[in-house]
Design a protein around this motif. Structure first.
Motif, PDB file in Angstrom:
ATOM      1  N   GLY A  98       0.793  -1.221   0.000  1.00 24.25           N
ATOM      2  CA  GLY A  98       0.000   0.000   0.000  1.00 24.25           C
ATOM      3  C   GLY A  98       0.822   1.266   0.000  1.00 24.25           C
ATOM      4  N   GLU A  99       2.108   1.155   0.372  1.00 20.73           N
ATOM      5  CA  GLU A  99       2.974   2.330   0.416  1.00 20.73           C
ATOM      6  C   GLU A  99       3.492   2.717  -0.962  1.00 20.73           C
ATOM      7  OE1 GLU A  99       3.493   4.118   3.082  1.00 20.73           O
ATOM      8  OE2 GLU A  99       2.550   2.769   4.541  1.00 20.73           O
ATOM      9  N   PHE A 100       3.429   1.797  -1.923  1.00 21.90           N
ATOM     10  CA  PHE A 100       4.037   2.055  -3.229  1.00 21.90           C
ATOM     11  C   PHE A 100       3.055   1.844  -4.379  1.00 21.90           C
ATOM     12  CE2 PHE A 100       7.548   1.054  -0.376  1.00 21.90           C
ATOM     13  CZ  PHE A 100       8.430   2.089  -0.651  1.00 21.90           C
ATOM     14  N   THR A 101       1.772   2.092  -4.128  1.00 18.08           N
ATOM     15  CA  THR A 101       0.771   1.982  -5.178  1.00 18.08           C
ATOM     16  C   THR A 101       0.859   3.190  -6.112  1.00 18.08           C
ATOM     17  OG1 THR A 101      -0.859   3.137  -3.833  1.00 18.08           O
ATOM     18  CG2 THR A 101      -0.798   0.722  -3.662  1.00 18.08           C
ATOM     19  N   VAL A 102       0.215   3.078  -7.269  1.00 19.91           N
ATOM     20  CA  VAL A 102       0.156   4.202  -8.210  1.00 19.91           C
ATOM     21  C   VAL A 102      -0.500   5.404  -7.537  1.00 19.91           C
ATOM     22  CG1 VAL A 102      -0.839   5.019 -10.376  1.00 19.91           C
ATOM     23  CG2 VAL A 102       0.135   2.708 -10.246  1.00 19.91           C
ATOM     24  N   ARG A 103      -1.549   5.145  -6.780  1.00 14.86           N
ATOM     25  CA  ARG A 103      -2.252   6.242  -6.103  1.00 14.86           C
ATOM     26  C   ARG A 103      -1.335   6.956  -5.108  1.00 14.86           C
ATOM     27  NH1 ARG A 103      -7.830   5.547  -2.546  1.00 14.86           N
ATOM     28  NH2 ARG A 103      -8.068   7.753  -1.957  1.00 14.86           N
ATOM     29  N   ARG A 104      -0.579   6.179  -4.316  1.00 10.93           N
ATOM     30  CA  ARG A 104       0.313   6.793  -3.336  1.00 10.93           C
ATOM     31  C   ARG A 104       1.440   7.547  -4.041  1.00 10.93           C
ATOM     32  NH1 ARG A 104       1.302   5.787   2.106  1.00 10.93           N
ATOM     33  NH2 ARG A 104      -0.918   5.289   2.126  1.00 10.93           N
ATOM     34  N   MET A 105       1.938   7.005  -5.140  1.00 10.41           N
ATOM     35  CA  MET A 105       3.011   7.682  -5.877  1.00 10.41           C
ATOM     36  C   MET A 105       2.506   8.978  -6.512  1.00 10.41           C
ATOM     37  SD  MET A 105       5.697   5.954  -5.284  1.00 10.41           S
ATOM     38  CE  MET A 105       4.931   5.712  -3.662  1.00 10.41           C
ATOM     39  N   ASN A 106       1.273   8.958  -7.009  1.00 11.47           N
ATOM     40  CA  ASN A 106       0.697  10.194  -7.556  1.00 11.47           C
ATOM     41  C   ASN A 106       0.567  11.270  -6.476  1.00 11.47           C
ATOM     42  OD1 ASN A 106       0.441   9.322 -10.205  1.00 11.47           O
ATOM     43  ND2 ASN A 106      -1.623   8.516  -9.911  1.00 11.47           N
ATOM     44  N   ALA A 107       0.204  10.839  -5.278  1.00 13.92           N
ATOM     45  CA  ALA A 107       0.083  11.786  -4.172  1.00 13.92           C
ATOM     46  C   ALA A 107       1.448  12.333  -3.767  1.00 13.92           C
ATOM     47  CB  ALA A 107      -0.595  11.110  -2.984  1.00 13.92           C
ATOM     48  N   ARG A 109       3.998  12.744  -5.826  1.00 17.37           N
ATOM     49  CA  ARG A 109       4.687  13.413  -6.932  1.00 17.37           C
ATOM     50  C   ARG A 109       4.942  14.906  -6.690  1.00 17.37           C
ATOM     51  NH1 ARG A 109       3.733  12.955 -13.476  1.00 17.37           N
ATOM     52  NH2 ARG A 109       5.369  14.432 -14.029  1.00 17.37           N
ATOM     53  N   PRO A 110       3.989  15.683  -6.152  1.00 25.15           N
ATOM     54  CA  PRO A 110       4.298  17.101  -5.906  1.00 25.15           C
ATOM     55  C   PRO A 110       5.510  17.301  -5.015  1.00 25.15           C
ATOM     56  CG  PRO A 110       1.938  16.721  -5.723  1.00 25.15           C
ATOM     57  CD  PRO A 110       2.578  15.378  -5.841  1.00 25.15           C
ATOM     58  N   GLU A 111       5.700  16.405  -4.032  1.00 22.59           N
ATOM     59  CA  GLU A 111       6.864  16.512  -3.162  1.00 22.59           C
ATOM     60  C   GLU A 111       8.143  16.153  -3.915  1.00 22.59           C
ATOM     61  OE1 GLU A 111       7.138  17.605   0.137  1.00 22.59           O
ATOM     62  OE2 GLU A 111       5.184  18.367  -0.499  1.00 22.59           O
ATOM     63  N   VAL A 112       8.068  15.143  -4.784  1.00 26.26           N
ATOM     64  CA  VAL A 112       9.234  14.787  -5.606  1.00 26.26           C
ATOM     65  C   VAL A 112       9.610  15.962  -6.497  1.00 26.26           C
ATOM     66  CG1 VAL A 112      10.116  13.225  -7.387  1.00 26.26           C
ATOM     67  CG2 VAL A 112       8.659  12.319  -5.561  1.00 26.26           C
ATOM     68  N   GLU A 113       8.605  16.605  -7.084  1.00 28.44           N
ATOM     69  CA  GLU A 113       8.868  17.763  -7.949  1.00 28.44           C
ATOM     70  C   GLU A 113       9.445  18.933  -7.152  1.00 28.44           C
ATOM     71  OE1 GLU A 113       4.998  18.194  -9.652  1.00 28.44           O
ATOM     72  OE2 GLU A 113       5.479  16.919 -11.390  1.00 28.44           O
ATOM     73  N   ARG A 114       8.918  19.163  -5.953  1.00 27.08           N
ATOM     74  CA  ARG A 114       9.437  20.248  -5.109  1.00 27.08           C
ATOM     75  C   ARG A 114      10.899  19.999  -4.752  1.00 27.08           C
ATOM     76  NH1 ARG A 114      10.723  20.459  -0.074  1.00 27.08           N
ATOM     77  NH2 ARG A 114       9.679  18.491   0.463  1.00 27.08           N
ATOM     78  N   ILE A 115      11.197  18.786  -4.304  1.00 21.80           N
ATOM     79  CA  ILE A 115      12.572  18.445  -3.939  1.00 21.80           C
ATOM     80  C   ILE A 115      13.499  18.603  -5.139  1.00 21.80           C
ATOM     81  CG2 ILE A 115      14.046  16.471  -3.348  1.00 21.80           C
ATOM     82  CD1 ILE A 115      11.722  15.557  -1.473  1.00 21.80           C
ATOM     83  N   LEU A 342       7.956   1.828  -8.911  1.00 22.60           N
ATOM     84  CA  LEU A 342       7.145   2.968  -9.365  1.00 22.60           C
ATOM     85  C   LEU A 342       7.752   4.283  -8.882  1.00 22.60           C
ATOM     86  CD1 LEU A 342       3.486   1.694  -8.758  1.00 22.60           C
ATOM     87  CD2 LEU A 342       4.690   1.906 -10.948  1.00 22.60           C
ATOM     88  N   LEU A 343       8.218   4.313  -7.652  1.00 18.35           N
ATOM     89  CA  LEU A 343       8.846   5.511  -7.113  1.00 18.35           C
ATOM     90  C   LEU A 343      10.124   5.835  -7.880  1.00 18.35           C
ATOM     91  CD1 LEU A 343       9.079   7.761  -5.021  1.00 18.35           C
ATOM     92  CD2 LEU A 343      10.188   6.127  -3.486  1.00 18.35           C
ATOM     93  N   ALA A 344      10.946   4.829  -8.148  1.00 18.67           N
ATOM     94  CA  ALA A 344      12.188   5.056  -8.889  1.00 18.67           C
ATOM     95  C   ALA A 344      11.901   5.627 -10.273  1.00 18.67           C
ATOM     96  CB  ALA A 344      12.971   3.751  -9.011  1.00 18.67           C
ATOM     97  N   ARG A 345      10.878   5.098 -10.923  1.00 18.49           N
ATOM     98  CA  ARG A 345      10.517   5.616 -12.249  1.00 18.49           C
ATOM     99  C   ARG A 345      10.083   7.080 -12.161  1.00 18.49           C
ATOM    100  NH1 ARG A 345       8.721  -0.167 -13.415  1.00 18.49           N
ATOM    101  NH2 ARG A 345       9.511  -0.576 -15.529  1.00 18.49           N
ATOM    102  N   TRP A 346       9.232   7.410 -11.165  1.00 14.52           N
ATOM    103  CA  TRP A 346       8.790   8.791 -10.989  1.00 14.52           C
ATOM    104  C   TRP A 346       9.985   9.700 -10.783  1.00 14.52           C
ATOM    105  CZ3 TRP A 346       4.724  10.706 -12.798  1.00 14.52           C
ATOM    106  CH2 TRP A 346       3.447  10.141 -12.653  1.00 14.52           C
ATOM    107  N   GLU A 347      10.895   9.308  -9.913  1.00 10.33           N
ATOM    108  CA  GLU A 347      12.048  10.155  -9.602  1.00 10.33           C
ATOM    109  C   GLU A 347      12.913  10.381 -10.836  1.00 10.33           C
ATOM    110  OE1 GLU A 347      13.013   9.269  -4.958  1.00 10.33           O
ATOM    111  OE2 GLU A 347      13.405   7.651  -6.378  1.00 10.33           O
TER     112      GLU A 347
END
Length: 389
Positions: A98-107, A109-115, A342-347
């Protein structure tokens, strides 16, 4: 043949891999502790091994389990889901799914972009040439995993140095064990603090799980902490270097940033940062690539060789940013596929898009031949990447 096989600077796997794929796809190799194992190099065979958790075990206590690390793993540490089999592995993974679902990663994403924006702004305001590794590629995923786990960013240097030592194949067993002990001690303190004063972070949610011991929580967090920034940091730096080696590739993304998502998949295939492979013990007789393997033998599934298999990817040694490479095995496959893929791909997507959009004139500050590769770890990367703009 001794394994791991020495590599030359650049992105290509050792030439021996191509020979083995053609002539000996399940090749006997000798390991550092005097063990013998079988190196599997074809895409179809690697995929089959990784997806068959019944006959190929991840448990280091199994006879034949290949030992690549300086520290010999006699048994799986509590919580170390990377080296456990179902049903224990299933129990651990369920706590993280549940920590690495698409929904959690979408939520997230704004923090990844800010960082990413903040780290890029710091890089741009600093002196030139700059080191993209220490100034951007490493801090971005480190900040993100700190945020996710609830680790103070001020402690980033501590866990970064310990996790790098944990993965450094040039260190002695004693040095590696010391680094791991220090990391465990730090996380034990963090877990006790979260039990007493929970926050909105992954560690706080883990320690609330019924039946999960502090020792297991430490083991799980170590894997997330080490894997959560080392692999992605190296992938970002390697990707920039690969794109800069052929400036036409970089310019293609500058002209069309929308290609970044597809480019990330191709870069992961082409680079395959987990370059020394995934190890398994044969738990029951199996035939791989025409070779019959018996219980108690060891297997090393080479993700790198599989991702350069021409039977799976035509012209595999060519970086093609428009290639459909989503079937690559850079994150593994099966029940042990990287939980944070999924997180690695987003980053990677966010980082590369920010670089080609905000720093389109980025270029190497040294000749390619002077860039120092780091091959002495299971996840390879760069010691530094001097850039300017």
């Amino acid at each position: 043949m001794d394994y791991p096989i020495a590599r030359r600077p650049g992105f290509d796997p050792p030439a021996e891999f191509a020979v083995m794929r053609d002539e000996s796809p399940v090749c006997p190799v000798s390991l550092r502790h005097g063990q013998e194992a079988h190196l599997v190099t074809r895409y179809a065979d690697v995929r089959a091994v990784l997806r068959d958790h019944g006959r190929f075990s991840s448990d280091p206590s199994r006879a034949g389990f290949p030992q690549l690390r300086p520290v010999v793993d006699r048994r799986a540490a509590p919580g170390s889901f990377l080296v456990t089999d179902p049903p224990e592995h299933t129990r651990y993974r369920r706590l993280l799914t549940g920590e690495f679902t698409v929904r959690r990663m979408n939520a997230l994403r704004p923090e990844v972009e800010r960082i990413t924006r903040e780290r890029l702004a710091t890089l741009r305001s600093g002196p030139r040439p700059a080191d993209l590794v220490t100034g951007f590629a490493l801090p971005v995923p480190s900040d993100v995993i700190c945020l996710l786990l609830g680790v103070p960013v001020s402690d980033q240097e501590f866990f970064s140095t310990r996790s790098r030592a944990h993965l450094d194949r040039t260190l002695s067993a004693e040095q590696v064990q010391t680094a791991l002990d220090e990391l465990h001690g730090y996380l034990e303190d963090l877990i006790r603090a979260r039990r007493e004063s929970p926050r909105d972070d992954l560690v706080s949610r883990l320690v609330r799980e019924p039946g999960l011991t502090d020792e297991e929580a430490v083991g799980m967090t170590v894997l997330l902490l080490v894997g959560g920034h080392e692999t992605t940091a190296n992938s970002i730096a390697l990707s920039v270097l690969a794109l800069q080696r052929d400036r036409a590739q970089w310019q293609a993304l500058v002209a069309r940033p929308g290609l970044v998502d597809n480019a990330v998949e191709e870069l992961l295939r082409y680079l395959s940062p987990v370059h020394q492979g995934v190890v398994r013990a044969v738990a029951g007789e199996a035939t791989v690539g025409g070779t019959v393997l018996g219980a108690g033998e060891g297997v090393i599934a080479s993700l790198f060789a599989a991702n350069r298999d021409p039977a799976a990817f035509p012209e595999p040694d060519r970086l093609d940013l428009r290639r459909n490479a989503r079937s690559h095995l850079a994150f593994g496959t099966g029940v042990h596929q990287c939980v944070g893929h999924l997180l690695a791909r987003w980053e990677m997507r966010v980082a590369l898009r920010a670089l080609v959009t905000d720093l389109p004139t980025l270029r190497l500050a040294v000749p390619f031949e002077e860039v120092e590769f780091k091959f002495d770890a299971p996840i390879y990367g760069l010691r530094s990447l001097p850039v300017t703009w």
